[in-house]
Enzyme design. Structure first.
Site, short mmCIF file in Angstrom:
data_model
loop_
_atom_site.label_atom_id
_atom_site.label_comp_id
_atom_site.label_asym_id
_atom_site.label_seq_id
_atom_site.Cartn_x
_atom_site.Cartn_y
_atom_site.Cartn_z
N ASN A 1 3.65 5.55 9.18
CA ASN A 1 2.58 5.05 8.06
C ASN A 1 1.49 4.13 8.49
OD1 ASN A 1 1.31 4.79 5.25
ND2 ASN A 1 2.42 2.83 5.57
N TYR B 1 -11.22 4.54 13.79
CA TYR B 1 -9.93 4.84 12.94
C TYR B 1 -9.97 6.47 12.72
CZ TYR B 1 -7.85 5.56 8.30
OH TYR B 1 -6.96 5.73 7.25
N PRO C 1 -4.86 -2.11 -0.58
CA PRO C 1 -5.37 -3.15 -0.24
C PRO C 1 -6.55 -2.99 1.02
CG PRO C 1 -3.22 -3.64 -0.50
CD PRO C 1 -3.34 -2.43 -0.88
N GLY D 1 0.72 -1.32 0.24
CA GLY D 1 -0.01 0.00 0.12
C GLY D 1 0.79 1.17 0.06
#
Length: 250
Positions: A90, A155, A193, A17
């Site tokens: 990240n 998130y 992904p 990713g």
């Protein structure tokens, strides 16, 4: 070519990713890259692929939520390279849950990686960066830190913390005269992904439905990472770069 020649860069969540694109781009532009992840097979394959191009790339197992792992990774970089110029925080996961569906364990899991992980990365990287004249910390946030996404509740909370911490780190490093810049990147829907998984869970027939303005590519984000890692961005500090093709302002 050579926009980050001689720099040592650490990229977490680099097996695939966005992290993979970041690592490949920084390596292509001259950096020595250290890739970390918990997916050892894919992470090692990614590092090997970069090394096969003639770049200096290594892979280390690293749980971003573990302080002992952070200490080990930074110690390895200190002993092997003697310096750290770029940190790309990240690593991340997403669990699709509304506030009512989200359990405390799920909330803590996501925040341990993306909120606590960023804190630990900044905390342990700063001394090594500062001792050799400074560097650039690049924290991956999201447009979820700006908008209301109920199905990405935990998130969003984690990415909001990243947004705020990045500004505090920038001011702290300036006050401490560390010559370390800290900025956050806020991508919208990027074709990774994670997007494939999310669209599947939401039952979408086409992942493009996640973004009315089209999906971005990992390279779109990596280009911004490269700019922030390079000396071209020497006066860019404490800012947030939204990368979503204007989706969040419509």
């Amino acid at each position: 070519m050579g926009r980050v020649d001689g720099k040592v860069a650490l990229i977490t969540g680099a097996a695939q990713g966005l992290g993979r694109a970041d690592a490949e781009t920084l390596a292509r532009e001259g950096a020595t890259v250290v890739l970390t992840d918990v997916n050892d097979e894919l992470g090692q394959a990614t590092a090997d692929g970069i090394a096969a191009t003639g770049a200096n790339a290594t892979y280390l197992h690293h749980d971003a939520a573990s302080e002992s792992d952070w200490v080990a990774v930074i110690d390895h970089i200190r002993e092997t390279h003697g310096r750290l110029d770029v940190l790309v925080n990240n690593a991340g996961i997403v669990i699709v849950e509304t506030p009512e569906e989200c359990t405390l364990d799920s909330f803590r899991k996501q925040n341990s990686i993306m909120s606590e992980g960023v804190f630990l990365g900044c905390k342990h990287a700063m001394p090594l960066m500062a001792q050799d004249g400074g560097g650039s910390i690049i924290n991956m946030s999201s447009t979820a830190s700006h908008l209301g996404y109920p199905v990405f509740f935990a998130y969003s909370a984690a990415k909001g913390a990243v947004r705020a911490m990045s500004k505090a780190i920038a001011v702290y490093c300036q006050t401490a005269e560390y010559n370390i810049r800290c900025n956050s990147i806020h991508p919208g829907a990027i074709d990774t992904p994670m997007i494939d998984m999310t669209s599947s869970i939401l039952g979408l027939e086409d992942k493009a439905e996640l973004s009315p303005v089209g999906l971005g590519e990992p390279q779109d984000v990596a280009n911004v990472v490269l700019f922030l890692a390079s000396d071209e961005s020497r006066y860019v500090n404490g800012t947030e770069i939204v990368l979503d093709n204007a989706m969040s302002i419509q």
